[in-house]
Design a protein around this motif. Structure first.
Motif, PDB file in Angstrom:
ATOM      1  N   GLY A 213       3.446  -4.758   3.004  1.00  0.00           N
ATOM      2  CA  GLY A 213       4.329  -3.609   3.148  1.00  0.00           C
ATOM      3  C   GLY A 213       3.738  -2.401   2.488  1.00  0.00           C
ATOM      4  N   GLY A 214       4.568  -1.397   2.280  1.00  0.00           N
ATOM      5  CA  GLY A 214       4.071  -0.206   1.624  1.00  0.00           C
ATOM      6  C   GLY A 214       5.048   0.932   1.709  1.00  0.00           C
ATOM      7  N   ASP A 215       4.532   2.114   1.461  1.00  0.00           N
ATOM      8  CA  ASP A 215       5.351   3.319   1.415  1.00  0.00           C
ATOM      9  C   ASP A 215       4.453   4.465   1.863  1.00  0.00           C
ATOM     10  OD1 ASP A 215       7.449   5.101   0.762  1.00  0.00           O
ATOM     11  OD2 ASP A 215       6.541   5.496  -1.198  1.00  0.00           O
TER      12      ASP A 215
ATOM     13  N   VAL B 288       0.841  -1.193   0.000  1.00  0.00           N
ATOM     14  CA  VAL B 288       0.000   0.000   0.000  1.00  0.00           C
ATOM     15  C   VAL B 288       0.881   1.249   0.000  1.00  0.00           C
ATOM     16  CG1 VAL B 288      -1.801   1.255   1.250  1.00  0.00           C
ATOM     17  CG2 VAL B 288      -1.733  -1.253   1.346  1.00  0.00           C
TER      18      VAL B 288
END
Lengths: 306, 306
Positions: A117-119, A84
């Protein structure tokens, strides 16, 4: 303009041996030497895919994942993991991010997809949320847009039109339905309706090199489509809303006639399956009402840019 | 605030058996039953990660992929495939998108990563570009942030500081370097420096449950760091720029002493390897100059939101 751009990508982007299904379908299939995975991505923006002043963050987070799950459904892929990417407004971003996840996580649990995970970013601008989902292809390979054959029936799940009144935030991606149908019946092609029944059906015909005839009286029109026509004081007919509205997130499937008959007799899902017409050899899209056949324009939602 | 949010995600997001490495590292590792893949995502926004009036679209497209490749490098993963989400301004979006790809594709070719698909949108706002990259883990599992042990040397590639003067748009992600070093030497932990040498080193210590001492005189300071100090008329020292500037996209590795010695003697890469200090048992971050040891603040670039 989007179509032109996709054509540009097709021509410009090299063919990679490991991409079994690439540009032009709902998700990409990557051959991982031993095991394949299906990957799809969608970016949602405030003011376009939702209006943050009228929508709860939980609903926005849910929708960001749901549209990706709908793309996996279009491939009959099993959800596996997602990442995401968030672009948060600086003011209130923390609370917003938490609430986005509160909406996203229950749907992730329901569909057994890992949030891997993501940013997380912030800026002096409106909310943007980008989700990339990975799925596993079904045994024997994914359902694609390109397998429809003349004579196949056009089978759809659910009903159409007026999604903007609420369904676009609350819809159930047809993941289990797609997997079940693809495993249990012969299905030649499929797509999820994100931009509109007519436009997405046209995309199947384009990829399959055929045409399609929709029977006007068979199209399942949602209660919301009727309601929106009333609200707008009858500028359009409910059928127009069903054909051209975006974000129904239902499935369109190409099914050979005998299998379609069996599918409709069985009605194996909790959502209704309907036969709305047939794929034909002649390229084009038509609407048949009684004995009269007229051109059906491939209209729907398209991102406009110049 | 970003750190608090990551902690929130860690607590809030369930542990999934298939996610071998999840939140808290540079990329996530997904167990795909038979084969694993590594997935990472980054969103870049106009005005934050680039300034579109000062940067060519080709440079922006290149950077959007390069930052993801740098995350794969941090895991010693081999690039496999990526998907690209675009949010284009309505005016000029078409030309912009094409030029973004003209910058992205040569880098994709250099790093043998397939551009497998994407999502193209437009809005009445600035450019946003989101890339998700998939990689394959190296034999024996990925390089993570969490394996540093007291006594390990801190080895870095290249030099640091002043990336804003140009390197942040032209850097070479250390993909092949990471794969080569991880295969040829014993390496306990690694990270790519995206937010700053001090901050990203601190992240390794946090994940590894140890501390680190940086030798001030050993830090390789870039020519750009010196240049920017001159341009800004000496408000900061070049060492400060090297320690705290973001976007160097170099590697920090934790390497046991004998292996570090061998690595430095071999200097097997075209980019220089430097020993800048050691990991220690006591938690915290220190800067050692001569015999004087002072606290090194884990400063760097952080997205700010409230």
């Amino acid at each position: 303009m989007e179509f032109e751009l996709i054509n540009f990508f097709r021509q410009r982007i090299p063919k990679y041996p490991c991409v079994r299904v690439g540009i032009g379908d709902d998700a990409a299939v990557i051959d991982l030497d031993i095991q394949q995975c299906v990957i799809t991505t969608d970016v949602l923006m405030d003011g376009v895919d939702f209006i943050s002043s009228q929508t709860s963050p939980e609903q926005i987070g849910r929708k960001a994942l749901a549209v990706n799950l709908s793309d996996l459904a279009a491939m009959a892929a099993s959800p596996k993991a997602c990442v995401v990417g968030l672009v948060l407004p600086q003011k209130g971003g923390m609370e917003l991010a938490k609430r986005l996840y509160e909406g996203l996580l229950p749907l992730a649990r329901d569909f057994q997809i890992a949030v891997a995970g993501g940013d997380t970013n912030s800026w002096d601008g409106p909310l943007v949320i980008s989700v990339t989902a990975l799925g596993l292809p079904p045994p024997g390979g994914v359902l694609s847009r390109s397998g429809a054959r003349p004579g196949d029936r056009i089978i759809v799940t659910g009903d159409f039109g007026g999604s903007i009144l609420g369904k676009h935030l609350t819809f159930t991606p047809r993941v289990w339905e797609a997997i079940f149908l693809y495993r249990s019946y012969e299905v030649h092609a499929g797509i999820d309706v994100s931009d509109g029944l007519a436009l997405d059906l046209w995309r199947v015909t384009q990829e399959s090199g055929c045409g399609a005839v929709v029977h006007a009286d068979s199209v399942p029109i949602s209660e919301a489509a009727c309601r929106i026509v009333k609200l707008e004081k009858g500028k359009q007919k409910p059928l127009d809303r069903a054909l051209y509205d975006g974000e129904d997130f239902e499935l369109i499937l190409a099914v050979p006639p005998a299998e379609a008959e069996r599918m409709l007799r069985d009605q194996p899902l909790s959502v209704k399956l309907t036969d709305i017409g047939e794929f034909v050899a002649e390229k084009g899209l038509w609407l048949e009402k009684g004995k009269k056949r007229t051109a059906l324009p491939p209209k729907g939602y398209e991102h406009k840019f110049t």
